[in-house]
Design an enzyme around this catalytic site. Sequence first.
Site, short mmCIF file in Angstrom:
data_model
loop_
_atom_site.label_atom_id
_atom_site.label_comp_id
_atom_site.label_asym_id
_atom_site.label_seq_id
_atom_site.Cartn_x
_atom_site.Cartn_y
_atom_site.Cartn_z
N ASP A 79 -0.69 -2.21 12.76
CA ASP A 79 0.26 -1.17 12.37
C ASP A 79 -0.09 0.09 13.13
O ASP A 79 -1.26 0.39 13.33
CB ASP A 79 0.25 -0.94 10.85
CG ASP A 79 -1.11 -0.54 10.31
OD1 ASP A 79 -1.39 0.68 10.25
OD2 ASP A 79 -1.90 -1.43 9.94
N ASP A 168 5.35 2.37 2.34
CA ASP A 168 3.93 2.71 2.34
C ASP A 168 3.71 3.72 1.22
O ASP A 168 4.02 4.90 1.35
CB ASP A 168 3.57 3.29 3.70
CG ASP A 168 2.11 3.74 3.80
OD1 ASP A 168 1.37 3.61 2.81
OD2 ASP A 168 1.72 4.25 4.87
N GLU A 170 0.81 5.25 -1.19
CA GLU A 170 -0.65 5.33 -1.32
C GLU A 170 -1.06 6.77 -1.62
O GLU A 170 -0.23 7.60 -1.97
CB GLU A 170 -1.30 4.84 -0.03
CG GLU A 170 -0.84 5.60 1.22
CD GLU A 170 -1.54 5.15 2.49
OE1 GLU A 170 -2.78 5.32 2.56
OE2 GLU A 170 -0.86 4.64 3.41
#
Length: 280
Positions: A79, A168, A170
């Site tokens: 990534d 994503d 987090e």
Amino acid sequence: MRVHRSVPTTLLAGLAATALALPLVLAGPASAADPGARASAVPARGTAHMGMGVLEHDGRGPVAPGGVSALAGWTEGVDVASHQGNVAWSTLWNSGVKWAYVKATEGTYYKNTYFNQQYTGSYNVGMIRGTYHFATPDTTTGTAQADYFVNNGGGWSKDGKTLPGVLDIEWNPYGATCYGKTQAGMVAWIRDFVTRYKARTGRDAVIYTATSWWKQCTGNYSGFGTTNPLWVARYASEVGELPAGWPYYTIWQYTSSGPTVGDHNHFNGDLSRVQALANG
């Protein structure tokens, strides 16, 4: 009888100057109770990337001698985001990397400035690739961010080379860990995002997270495990505990210090399974 004597003005001035010259010593790492100490470490908006909080919050677990070796059932991937600049895709391909995810957007205010080189470059060497969105639930709604993502590189087409988009979600690199949301509020925000993404693309978004963050910020909510593939972050020789609701992971980000770009991942299956995820 106590006698109070005045301190000469010149002495006070000297002490003040000395104090200013001394370095500030902190007793320990900055915390939420000491926001001023943390302020200098806050990155610029838009610079967040997948896994940037893993080492700080989860650390690095024990790694097998020689690093983590890929099993026959895994397919290696990477990534990338703007901080990696122009990526040497041919080098990665020749090393065995067969798929990639590229950061497309963040919040509703940032688009990856290296997107074309990274997204098109990975495709041109033969990789199956997709894109991800770095979520900032404290800035705009999940629905608005899903729209921004799809409109700026997060779409999907059934061409056998495009993976579904990734949320994503987090640690917040810009402030409060859980973006100021309650656990129920965070779950609702994520639900809004993935629901809108599916409405726009026909695909269930992959959810990237770390188990410790998921526990803290969603209360270890288990409701996405039957619909959204899991991409879990854990820098160790074993993936460890998964967030609630997912009996297995689809992707495991196992290191941020791999060859060429750092962030390396195992897809839980051979290349035909990567292709199957791409095709829906």
